[in-house]
Design an enzyme around this catalytic site. Structure first.
Site, short mmCIF file in Angstrom:
data_model
loop_
_atom_site.label_atom_id
_atom_site.label_comp_id
_atom_site.label_asym_id
_atom_site.label_seq_id
_atom_site.Cartn_x
_atom_site.Cartn_y
_atom_site.Cartn_z
N CYS A 34 52.06 41.80 46.13
CA CYS A 34 52.02 42.87 47.12
C CYS A 34 50.75 43.67 46.86
CB CYS A 34 53.20 43.84 47.06
SG CYS A 34 54.77 43.05 47.39
N ARG B 139 47.10 39.02 47.56
CA ARG B 139 48.23 39.42 46.70
C ARG B 139 49.59 39.09 47.33
NH1 ARG B 139 46.69 42.88 42.68
NH2 ARG B 139 48.80 43.65 42.49
N TRP C 174 54.49 40.31 49.27
CA TRP C 174 54.96 39.03 48.75
C TRP C 174 56.44 39.28 48.45
CZ3 TRP C 174 57.10 36.99 44.22
CH2 TRP C 174 57.05 35.59 44.11
N ASN D 95 54.74 48.21 45.23
CA ASN D 95 54.47 46.90 44.63
C ASN D 95 55.24 46.86 43.31
OD1 ASN D 95 51.55 45.66 42.84
ND2 ASN D 95 53.37 44.57 43.44
N GLY D 96 56.18 45.93 43.19
CA GLY D 96 56.95 45.85 41.95
C GLY D 96 58.40 45.56 42.27
N GLU E 12 45.54 20.36 35.59
CA GLU E 12 44.92 21.30 36.53
C GLU E 12 44.65 20.62 37.88
OE1 GLU E 12 44.60 24.33 36.78
OE2 GLU E 12 42.91 24.72 38.09
N LYS F 204 46.23 21.88 41.39
CA LYS F 204 45.41 22.24 42.55
C LYS F 204 45.92 21.52 43.80
CE LYS F 204 43.72 25.08 41.66
NZ LYS F 204 43.76 25.71 40.39
N GLU G 8 49.37 23.01 44.91
CA GLU G 8 49.45 24.37 45.43
C GLU G 8 48.78 24.53 46.79
OE1 GLU G 8 47.99 27.28 42.62
OE2 GLU G 8 46.18 26.17 42.20
N HIS H 198 55.91 6.03 29.13
CA HIS H 198 57.24 6.53 28.78
C HIS H 198 57.97 7.09 29.99
CE1 HIS H 198 56.37 5.80 24.61
NE2 HIS H 198 55.24 6.49 24.74
N LYS I 283 48.06 35.44 44.55
CA LYS I 283 47.06 35.30 43.51
C LYS I 283 47.42 36.10 42.26
CE LYS I 283 42.41 34.50 42.68
NZ LYS I 283 42.73 33.16 42.21
C1 G6P Z 1 49.15 32.66 40.09
C2 G6P Z 1 47.88 32.15 40.73
C3 G6P Z 1 47.22 31.11 39.82
C4 G6P Z 1 46.98 31.68 38.45
C5 G6P Z 1 48.26 32.26 37.83
C6 G6P Z 1 47.96 33.08 36.59
O1 G6P Z 1 50.10 31.67 40.06
O2 G6P Z 1 48.17 31.60 42.00
O3 G6P Z 1 46.00 30.70 40.39
O4 G6P Z 1 46.47 30.69 37.60
O5 G6P Z 1 48.89 33.15 38.76
O6 G6P Z 1 47.22 34.20 36.97
P1 G6P Z 1 46.19 34.97 36.07
O7 G6P Z 1 45.60 36.00 37.00
O8 G6P Z 1 46.97 35.59 34.96
O9 G6P Z 1 45.17 34.01 35.59
#
Ligand code: G6P
Length: 612
Positions: free
Chosen positions: A2, A27, A74, A100-101, A485, A489, A492, A508, A607
């Site tokens: 948020c 956010r 969010w 926000n929270g 990673e 990617k 997501e 395995h 994010k």
């Molecule tokens: C969210 C974002 C990711 C990020 C993760 C950790 O899931 O979408 O891209 O890696 O949070 O966030 P941070 O800001 O702590 O790296």
């Protein structure tokens, strides 16, 4: 998650709030809303969906108000619909709040208010919170800030909130605990936001509110108090964010811009720190605890998401170069499982946003247990940065695309510098190897630029696989976290199921999935695991899997086995993730575009994850 924004001054508030919401949309984008006060009346506009829906809905009908609040959501409590969108009015409509929270005890507060005759329109904890304040105000005939303060001593959970009142139409009250809130100080005007991005074009003087601080802005002056009503002396900081870094700069998406920024962001990350000629590696943010780090018997890394993957690479680096045992923990698991932390253990928190709630809670736990906490963070002044003892910023510039790209490579760069610095201090690396690695690290931005030239080829390959439903990503050693990673990617932003695996573990379990429809991305660069990975490729081919191999340029063997090969520049094993991740970032980007997905704002994600 948020995003919240507020304005009070002499300007028209609506366009300032709207622009701020666009900046904060990373956010959360389940709904957006604003409230403005005009002639002691509150106007609320809110809509499910993105900020542009709100803009269409308001359709230019708002102008002239000089005080207002805005929110991009969010969803945590209740569906992402119009009713649950913020701002929320109190029962009699005299107060309005953005939040926000999460208020954890909202259920009992709500029941109590219902028993006393209140009713609620939404399913949110926020409507309960603002109605609770109205109730306290009425019961005790309290001024707004007193009722607010009393309420804050009774709610449990996390909040960054801003409130306006029809009874005091030139006043904003705000507070934070666990969620970020920044105050921008303009000329006779004030800005409030979840981060500095909505503020930077108006002023560069800011105050980062601390947990359990209350801010009262009364027209043209402000004061900050604690929950005991004692005035606090704020620390005014000067922002250093270039406005252009918040725009797309000619790219179609922030994600693509950020992928292509990597030669520069990695350079920025090393600027003033690494000097190949003198062999110096200066990390100005880790001084007082440099000895403690060198003497540590154990390092624990806490992080989430992509940052956790950077932590896995760091585990290999620290163990290999510095001979210190390392554990890498999901912050969300670490914080709830009574971990063994000894006095003097070093805990490194890695975070792009610096606001991830689980990572923040993990470092609090670690500090309480006597650990020394260092932060590797991108966002300057963020909560994790301020709550760490010392640390190193990434200096990668703002990352707006929800899928993290340039922050990952900057994290790897900073962690490599820390590992090299530490290894030199401990004497666990020879001078020759240290210098070789400095030179190689210094050349990485140019090599990333070469890897980015593969963009067209990767787009062509992506087109061939855009309909695939499952992907397997394999890697060994330093490339294993890169496989994780790459899979993350793809998941997501393209909504394609993908799994990252250590290549040797494939036999395995995942090998059972392989058939002629299964694309397998293998990171098979020339490193110490090369021969083993070649065997793994043969195992996949024997089951008719389709291989997309990331190889070192000049490799002649793997192209004879793989269906597609992508050649990246050669580098040392330790630094290979900085290059091998680039084609995987590009592939997920192109697949997402071809599948019609919103790459910068993928569904259900945000994010900055400020809820646990
Ligand atoms: C969210 C974002 C990711 C990020 C993760 C950790 O899931 O979408 O891209 O890696 O949070 O966030 P941070 O800001 O702590 O790296």
């Amino acid at each position: 998650m948020c995003g919240i924004v507020a304005y009070i001054g002499a300007k028209d508030a609506y366009p300032i709030l709207l622009k701020g919401l666009h900046r904060l949309e990373y956010r959360g984008y389940d709904s957006a809303g604003i409230a403005l006060i005009d002639n002691a009346e509150i106007h609320v506009h809110k809509k499910a969906g993105k900020v542009k829906n709100l803009e269409r809905f308001v359709n230019g009908s708002e102008s002239g108000s000089t005080i207002g609040i805005g929110h991009t959501r969010w969803a945590t409590h209740g569906l992402p619909n119009d009713l649950n969108a913020h701002p929320h009015l109190s029962a009699n409509g005299s107060l309005v709040m953005i939040h926000n929270g999460i208020i954890e005890n909202y259920g009992s507060l709500k029941q109590d208010l219902i028993n006393r005759g209140y009713s609620f329109e939404s399913d949110t904890d926020t409507e309960v919170f603002i109605t609770f304040i109205e109730d306290i105000q009425k019961e005790g005939n309290h001024p707004l800030e007193d009722a607010f303060r009393i309420a804050l001593t009774k709610v449990i959970g996390a909040y960054a909130v801003v409130i306006m009142s029809t009874k005091e139409p030139r006043k904003l009250v705000a507070a934070r605990k666990g969620s970020p809130l920044v105050l921008g100080l303009g000329e006779g005007e004030f800005f409030l936001a979840s981060d500095a991005t909505p503020i930077v074009e108006y002023t560069n003087e800011v105050i980062y509110l601390k947990d359990e601080e209350i801010l009262i802005i009364n027209d043209d002056h402000y004061e900050i108090k604690n929950l005991d009503d004692v005035a606090q002396s704020p620390y005014i900081e000067t922002l250093d964010i270039e406005l252009e870094t918040l725009e797309k700069g000619g790219y179609k998406h922030f994600m693509l811009k950020e992928i292509f920024e990597q030669p520069n962001s990695i350079r920025d990350c090393m600027r003033g720190r690494l000097n190949v000629d003198t062999g110096e590696l200066v990390l100005g943010g880790i001084r007082e605890y440099a000895n403690a780090l060198a003497n540590a018997e154990r390092i624990v890394i806490v992080a989430c998401g992509t940052s956790w993957h950077a932590g896995l690479v760091a585990e290999y680096l620290f163990e290999d170069l510095c001979r210190i045992p390392v554990e890498v923990e999901y912050a969300s698991e670490f914080r709830y499982r009574n971990p063994v932390i000894n006095e003097g253990d070093i805990v490194i928190a890695i975070s792009q946003s610096g606001e991830t709630a689980d990572t923040l809670a993990a470092i609090e736990l670690a500090k309480n247990k006597g650990a020394i906490v260092l932060g590797v963070v991108n966002t300057v002044g963020s909560s994790i940065a301020r709550n760490s003892y010392e640390g190193a910023y990434l200096h990668a510039g703002p990352e707006i695309g929800v899928a993290s790209t340039k922050a990952f490579t900057a994290q790897l760069t900073v962690l490599t510098m820390i590992a090299l610095r530490l290894a030199a201090k401990k004497g666990t690396i020879t001078d020759t190897k240290y210098h070789e690695l400095l030179v190689e690290l210094d050349s990485i931005p140019d090599k990333v630029a070469l890897a980015l030239k593969l963009n067209d080829k990767i787009e062509t390959i992506s087109d061939l696989f855009k309909e695939a439903q499952n992907f397997l990503y394999l890697g060994r050693g330093y490339n294993f976290p890169v496989a994780l990673e790459g899979a993350l990617k793809l998941k997501e932003i393209s909504y394609v199921h993908a799994e990252g695996y250590p290549a040797a573990e494939m036999k395995h379990g995942p090998i059972a999935l392989i058939d002629e429809k299964m694309p397998v991305v293998v990171i098979a660069t020339r490193d110490s695991s090369y021969d083993k990975v070649v065997s793994n490729i043969q195992e996949v081919k024997a089951r008719k899997g389709v291989i997309i191999a990331i190889v070192t340029e000049g490799d002649e063997l793997i192209p004879t086995m793989a269906d597609f090969t992508i050649e990246i520049p050669a580098t040392h094993d330790y630094l290979m993730p900085l290059l091998s991740v680039i084609p995987l970032q590009l592939m997920s980007y192109h697949m997402a575009i071809m599948r019609g997905c919103n790459v910068d704002q993928p569904r259900n994600l945000a994010k900055s994850v400020t809820v646990e």
